[in-house]
Design an enzyme around this catalytic site. Structure first.
Site, short mmCIF file in Angstrom:
data_model
loop_
_atom_site.label_atom_id
_atom_site.label_comp_id
_atom_site.label_asym_id
_atom_site.label_seq_id
_atom_site.Cartn_x
_atom_site.Cartn_y
_atom_site.Cartn_z
CG HIS A 163 22.71 47.56 9.98
ND1 HIS A 163 22.55 47.07 8.70
CD2 HIS A 163 23.07 48.86 9.85
CE1 HIS A 163 22.82 48.04 7.83
NE2 HIS A 163 23.13 49.14 8.51
NE ARG A 170 23.22 61.58 10.13
CZ ARG A 170 23.20 60.49 9.37
NH1 ARG A 170 22.13 59.72 9.35
NH2 ARG A 170 24.24 60.16 8.60
CG HIS A 173 23.79 58.36 4.14
ND1 HIS A 173 24.89 57.60 3.82
CD2 HIS A 173 23.64 58.25 5.49
CE1 HIS A 173 25.38 57.05 4.91
NE2 HIS A 173 24.65 57.43 5.94
CB THR A 200 27.74 50.10 11.30
OG1 THR A 200 27.65 51.51 11.54
CG2 THR A 200 28.02 49.85 9.84
NE ARG A 230 21.64 55.47 3.63
CZ ARG A 230 22.32 54.71 4.48
NH1 ARG A 230 23.28 53.90 4.04
NH2 ARG A 230 22.04 54.72 5.77
CD GLU A 231 21.23 50.27 5.30
OE1 GLU A 231 21.77 49.20 4.94
OE2 GLU A 231 21.85 51.17 5.88
CG HIS A 263 21.29 53.45 10.54
ND1 HIS A 263 20.50 53.74 9.44
CD2 HIS A 263 22.08 52.42 10.15
CE1 HIS A 263 20.82 52.93 8.44
NE2 HIS A 263 21.78 52.12 8.86
CG HIS A 312 -4.98 30.52 21.32
ND1 HIS A 312 -3.91 31.33 21.02
CD2 HIS A 312 -4.55 29.72 22.33
CE1 HIS A 312 -2.88 31.02 21.79
NE2 HIS A 312 -3.25 30.04 22.59
#
Length: 428
Positions: free
Chosen positions: A214, A151, A91, A185, A31-32, A212, A309
C-alpha cells in the site's frame, strides 16, 4: 566492435536471488481497485478492463471474492469464461465457506489471506496463531485437491511478529502452496525493511513470494522494486494504483521503474504503449484525473521547460530523460512559451513552423518572447505570433540562404507540436 556498456541500473550480476529480470505482475484493479472510494465497475466495464489488462500482458488478474456479493460471483464466472491468456485469481478469506464457493467459479487460482498482526488478531477476526495455522492448512489442502493454484498471505505482515510469520509460512510451504504473500496492508514499510524480510523469508520457504504494497507513506513503487531485488517474484499492482485508501503499487509507475532496470525483459513481455489507454479507461470509469506528475502518462511527464534543459534535450534526449517516451507511445514536448525559454527551444519551434531565421535572429526574437513572458503568462499562439511577425519584418532574399544550414529532420529529436492535454474530470 565495441562491447555494450553494462546497465548501471540493473541488478548486480552476482545477485542470484534477484528477480528484477524475472518478475510477474498480478493486476488487482478488479479486486483491490474495487475498494477504491469512487469505484463501481459493472460487468461490462469489468470485462473491458480485464481484456485491456490481458492485452497489455499482465500474468494474473485478481478478482473480488465471489462471496462478497451475488454479482461479484457472477462477474467472476463471466471473466473466467473469456479465455484470456492471463490466469484468473480470486481473493478470499482463509475460511472453508469462502474456498468452497471460489473453486466453483472457474478461476485458475485462489488467493487466501488472514490477518497475523496483533491489531488484526485482536480487532478483526479475533483468532490466535494456532487457529490461523489450522485454518490455513485446511483451506490450502482443499483448494489443492481441486487442481488449481493456491497462495497463502498474511495480512499486515510488517506489523506482525517475525517468529509468527516465519512459522506460518514454513507450515504452508511444507504442504505445497504455489506462493506465499507478504502484505504491507497499511503502507508502513520502507525499502530496507522489505529487503530484509524478503531475504529472511527466502531462507525459510522454497515457493515463490508475492508482495502487496500500500502507498500510504509513498513507498509502494520503491518497496515493490526492492522486493524483487530481495528475491520476491510477483508484485500486486493496479491501474493508477487505485485501491483501499490511497491505493497500492501502480502498474504504470512500476513499469517506469522496471524498464530502467530490465529494459529488454520489460519491452519483450509487456505492451508498454497500451498503458495510456488502460489508464484513461480506468480513470474515466472511476471519474478521476490522471495526475499531472503521473509516471509516463502525466501531461508533464516528458515536458521540458528550462532553457538549459531544452538545449541539452534537443542535442541528446538522454541528458534529461531516463525514460524514452517512444517506448510508451508518447512524445516529448519542449515548453517554449515562457520567460525561462532559451533560443535553442525557439529555434526548434521556428523549424516546426517551416520558417527561416539565422541564429542571431532567433536569439533576438527569443529576447522579445522572454520580455513579454516577464509581464504575463504566454501560450503557444503568443509565441507563434511573435515569431511570425518578427519573420515577416526581417524576411529578405538573403535569409533564404539559411535553408542550407538547417538540420535534416532526422537529426532533430521528435517533439510534440502541442503540449499533452490536461485531463479534466468527466461531468457527472
Amino acid at each position: 566492435m565495441t562491447a555494450a556498456k553494462p546497465n548501471p541500473y540493473a541488478a548486480k550480476p552476482g545477485d542470484y536471488l534477484s528477480n528484477v529480470n524475472n518478475f510477474q505482475l498480478i493486476d488487482s484493479t478488479l479486486r483491490e481497485g474495487e475498494q477504491f472510494a469512487n469505484a463501481f465497475f459493472d460487468t461490462e466495464k469489468k470485462i473491458e478492463i480485464a481484456r485491456a489488462l490481458d492485452d497489455f500482458g499482465v500474468d494474473y488478474i485478481e478478482l473480488t471474492s465471489p462471496v462478497a456479493s451475488e454479482q461479484s460471483r457472477k462477474d467472476c464466472e463471466a471473466i473466467c469464461k473469456l479465455g484470456l491468456k492471463a490466469k484468473i485469481l480470486t481473493h478470499i478469506r482463509c475460511h472453508m465457506d469462502d474456498a468452497k464457493v471460489a473453486v466453483e467459479t472457474g478461476v485458475d487460482g485462489v488467493d487466501v489471506v488472514i490477518g497475523t498482526s496483533k491489531f488484526l488478531r485482536q480487532y478483526s477476526h479475533g483468532k490466535d496463531m494456532n487457529y490461523i495455522a489450522k485454518s490455513a492448512v485446511e483451506v490450502i489442502e482443499f483448494v489443492k485437491s481441486k487442481g488449481i493454484e493456491i497462495r497463502f498471505s498474511s495480512e499486515d505482515s510488517f506489523r506482525s511478529d517475525l517468529v509468527d510469520l516465519l512459522n506460518i509460512y514454513k507450515t504452508v510451504d511444507k504442504i505445497g502452496v504455489n506462493r506465499v504473500g507478504i502484505a504491507d496492508t497499511v503502507g508502513c514499510a520502507n525499502p530496507r525493511q522489505v529487503y530484509e524480510l524478503i531475504r529472511t523469508l527466502k531462507s525459510v520457504v522454497s515457493c515463490d513470494i508475492e508482495c502487496h504494497f500500500h502507498n500510504d507513506t509513498g513507498c509502494a513503487i520503491a518497496n515493490a522494486y526492492t522486493a524483487l531485488e530481495g528475491g520476491a517474484r510477483l508484485i500486486d499492482v493496479s491501474v493508477l494504483g487505485i485501491g483501499e485508501r490511497n491505493g497500492i503499487t501502480p502498474l504504470g509507475g512500476l513499469m517506469a521503474r522496471m524498464i530502467v532496470a530490465a529494459p529488454d525483459y520489460v519491452k519483450s513481455k509487456y505492451k508498454l504503449h497500451k498503458i495510456r489507454d488502460i489508464e484513461n479507461l480506468v480513470a474515466d470509469a472511476v471519474e478521476v484525473n490522471i495526475p499531472f506528475n503521473n509516471p509516463i502518462t502525466g501531461f508533464c511527464a516528458f515536458t521540458h521547460k528550462a532553457g538549459i534543459h531544452a538545449k541539452a534535450i534537443l542535442a541528446n534526449p538522454s541528458t534529461y530523460e531516463i525514460l524514452d517516451p517512444h517506448d510508451f507511445g508518447m512524445k516529448r514536448y519542449i515548453h517554449f512559451a515562457n520567460r525561462l525559454t532559451g533560443w535553442n527551444a525557439i529555434k526548434a519551434r521556428v523549424d516546426q513552423l517551416n520558417l527561416n531565421l539565422t541564429d542571431d535572429q532567433i536569439k533576438e526574437v527569443t529576447a522579445k518572447i522572454k520580455k513579454l513572458g516577464d509581464v504575463r503568462s504566454l501560450n503557444i499562439d503568443d509565441v507563434d505570433s511573435i515569431i511570425k511577425n518578427f519573420h515577416a519584418e526581417v524576411s529578405t532574399p538573403q535569409v533564404l540562404s539559411a535553408k542550407k544550414n538547417k538540420k535534416n529532420d532526422s537529426d532533430v529529436p521528435e517533439l510534440a507540436t502541442i503540449p499533452a492535454a490536461k485531463r479534466t474530470k468527466p461531468s457527472a
